[in-house]
Write an enzyme that holds these catalytic residues in place. Structure first.
Site, short mmCIF file in Angstrom:
data_model
loop_
_atom_site.label_atom_id
_atom_site.label_comp_id
_atom_site.label_asym_id
_atom_site.label_seq_id
_atom_site.Cartn_x
_atom_site.Cartn_y
_atom_site.Cartn_z
N HIS A 207 38.59 73.02 40.14
CA HIS A 207 37.13 72.93 40.20
C HIS A 207 36.57 72.80 41.61
CE1 HIS A 207 38.14 68.68 40.61
NE2 HIS A 207 36.97 68.56 41.21
C1 UD1 Z 1 32.22 66.30 41.56
C2 UD1 Z 1 32.60 65.80 42.95
C3 UD1 Z 1 34.09 66.05 43.19
C4 UD1 Z 1 34.94 65.47 42.07
C5 UD1 Z 1 34.44 66.04 40.75
C6 UD1 Z 1 35.22 65.50 39.57
C7 UD1 Z 1 30.76 65.98 44.59
C8 UD1 Z 1 30.27 66.67 45.80
N1 UD1 Z 1 31.86 66.48 44.00
O1 UD1 Z 1 32.37 67.70 41.56
O2 UD1 Z 1 34.45 65.42 44.41
O3 UD1 Z 1 36.28 65.85 42.28
O4 UD1 Z 1 33.06 65.67 40.60
O5 UD1 Z 1 34.98 66.31 38.44
O6 UD1 Z 1 30.16 65.00 44.18
N2 UD1 Z 1 28.22 69.96 35.10
C9 UD1 Z 1 28.02 70.06 33.74
N3 UD1 Z 1 28.27 68.94 32.99
C10 UD1 Z 1 28.70 67.78 33.53
C11 UD1 Z 1 28.89 67.71 34.92
C12 UD1 Z 1 28.66 68.81 35.69
O7 UD1 Z 1 27.64 71.09 33.22
O8 UD1 Z 1 28.89 66.81 32.78
C13 UD1 Z 1 27.92 71.12 35.95
C14 UD1 Z 1 26.79 70.77 36.91
O9 UD1 Z 1 25.56 70.97 36.35
C15 UD1 Z 1 27.11 71.66 38.07
C16 UD1 Z 1 28.63 71.77 38.05
O10 UD1 Z 1 29.05 71.38 36.77
O11 UD1 Z 1 26.57 72.94 37.88
C17 UD1 Z 1 29.27 70.92 39.13
O12 UD1 Z 1 28.99 69.54 38.91
P1 UD1 Z 1 28.83 68.51 40.16
O13 UD1 Z 1 28.63 67.16 39.63
O14 UD1 Z 1 27.85 69.06 41.11
O15 UD1 Z 1 30.19 68.58 40.92
P2 UD1 Z 1 31.71 68.61 40.45
O16 UD1 Z 1 32.21 70.00 40.65
O17 UD1 Z 1 31.94 68.01 39.10
#
Ligand code: UD1
Length: 362
Positions: A207
């Protein structure tokens, strides 16, 4: 009766729920402990499932700040966290790891002159382009108490001039896993669900922004997934799924007979699937360590790792290099788990005692 100091933990993403689990118990024995969930992870299988499986106290606040660009997410968190801090004025704010929730929590507290304790302080990849590297560097420079999982982390902080408030606490993820290992090992039911046999499949997660946001790297990842020589269970992070769909790679992967694509799995399922795999492939920081702790070799889909101690113990950096991956999959590697106690003490106890001393001395 004298009231106990209020310690406020700020969490928002999966790895933070995992680190909070062993610590929450140790904290509530000594302090009033409240939990703020920023809402960064909001799907049930990215958030609530961890609270249920790990018996975590329900958050006292859920700020509902998930999704959006880094700036917008961090900014909205900062405003919402500040509101909670104004209302409660905790004696200490605890933040975990390196996500946007970590930085927002640390910044909101430091601006209000509330001391910050940083769990997993001092980790460095030395890659500035990584959002996590920016979050952790800034958080380390805001924290008054730095809880370091490793000696390398202590050295990293000292080399940046951070010399006060360092505590070599060990690793909370290891502590939790150590306690749950027998339960995790016993659970083999899942394997039949995915039609795989113990020791004869791979477990993969990916991811990181560098791997899935960059179109060139995303297509390399997709080719790797198509070439893996064993059945592979791959719980797909929403970010990764979104990027694969947008690049029109998702449908092709769904048709691959070796691939078992699934929704993100909870803590216990993830660790059970990792535990019985022949090899784990991942770009996650946490899973690299957890695989080693379970005695399973791990190929890290990155060029570098913050967890350098794992490299001598069964972790191998392979990036997105197909040849390296195939070669490494053929090679047998011995895994040497890392002990989780520091001078025979649990990380959670070390951290709770250090906070107690710090608050007592103020
Ligand atoms: C975040 C952390 C990363 C950690 C990871 C664990 C930052 C910069 N990154 O990355 O260090 O390793 O969490 O998983 O904080 N989304 C959903 N549902 C959810 C959560 C996220 O659909 O429950 C989608 C969001 O809307 C977004 C994407 O997934 O489009 C990424 O989510 P985001 O929280 O920005 O970062 P992670 O990639 O999860």
């Amino acid at each position: 009766m004298k009231s106990r100091p209020l310690v406020l933990s700020i969490v928002g993403a999966r790895p933070q729920f995992v680190k909070l689990a062993p610590l929450a118990k140790a904290l509530s024995r000594r302090f009033d402990h409240q939990v703020v969930h920023t809402g960064q992870h909001y799907d049930d299988n990215m958030s609530q499932v961890f609270f249920r499986q790990l018996n975590l106290p329900q958050p006292d606040y859920n700020l509902g700040v998930g999704g959006g660009t880094h700036g917008r997410m961090t900014g909205r968190m900062l405003t919402a966290i500040e509101r909670v801090l104004i209302q409660h004025r905790p004696s200490l704010v605890l933040v975990f790891g390196d996500t946007n929730s970590t930085l927002a929590g640390a910044l909101a507290a430091a601006k209000m002159d509330i001391p910050v304790g940083h769990i997993e302080a001092g980790m460095r990849s030395f890659v500035r382009a990584m959002p996590e590297e920016i979050n952790r560097r800034l958080t380390d420079h805001l924290a008054e108490l730095s809880f370091c999982s490793t000696i390398t982390a202590m050295k990293n902080l000292r080399s940046e001039g951070i010399t006060k408030g360092l505590v070599h606490s060990g690793d909370l993820m290891y502590e939790l896993l150590h306690d749950l290992k027998p339960k995790i090992r016993r659970n083999r039911q899942l394997l039949s669900q995915y039609n795989v046999e113990p020791g004869k499949y791979l477990f993969l997660t990916a991811h990181r922004a560098a791997n899935v946001d960059d179109p060139g790297n995303l297509s390399k990842l997709a080719s790797i997934l198509e070439m893996l020589p064993l059945p592979t269970v791959f719980p797909v992070h929403p970010r990764t799924k979104g990027r694969l769909r947008r690049a029109r790679l998702w449908q092709g992967l769904q048709r691959q007979p070796n691939l078992r694509l699934t929704e993100p799995t909870g803590y216990l399922e993830t660790l059970s699937l990792a535990c019985h795999a022949q090899v784990v492939l991942t770009d996650s920081g946490g899973l690299q360590k957890e695989a080693i702790c379970l005695g399973v070799p791990v190929l890290t889909l990155r060029e570098e790792t913050e967890w350098v101690e794992t490299l001598r113990r069964g972790n191998c950096l392979v990036g997105l290099d197909v040849k390296k991956i195939m070669r490494s999959l053929r090679r047998e590697r011995r895994v040497r788990p890392i002990p989780f106690r520091i001078r025979n003490r649990r990380p959670s106890e070390i951290i709770a005692v250090a906070i107690s001393r710090y608050l007592g001395a103020r």
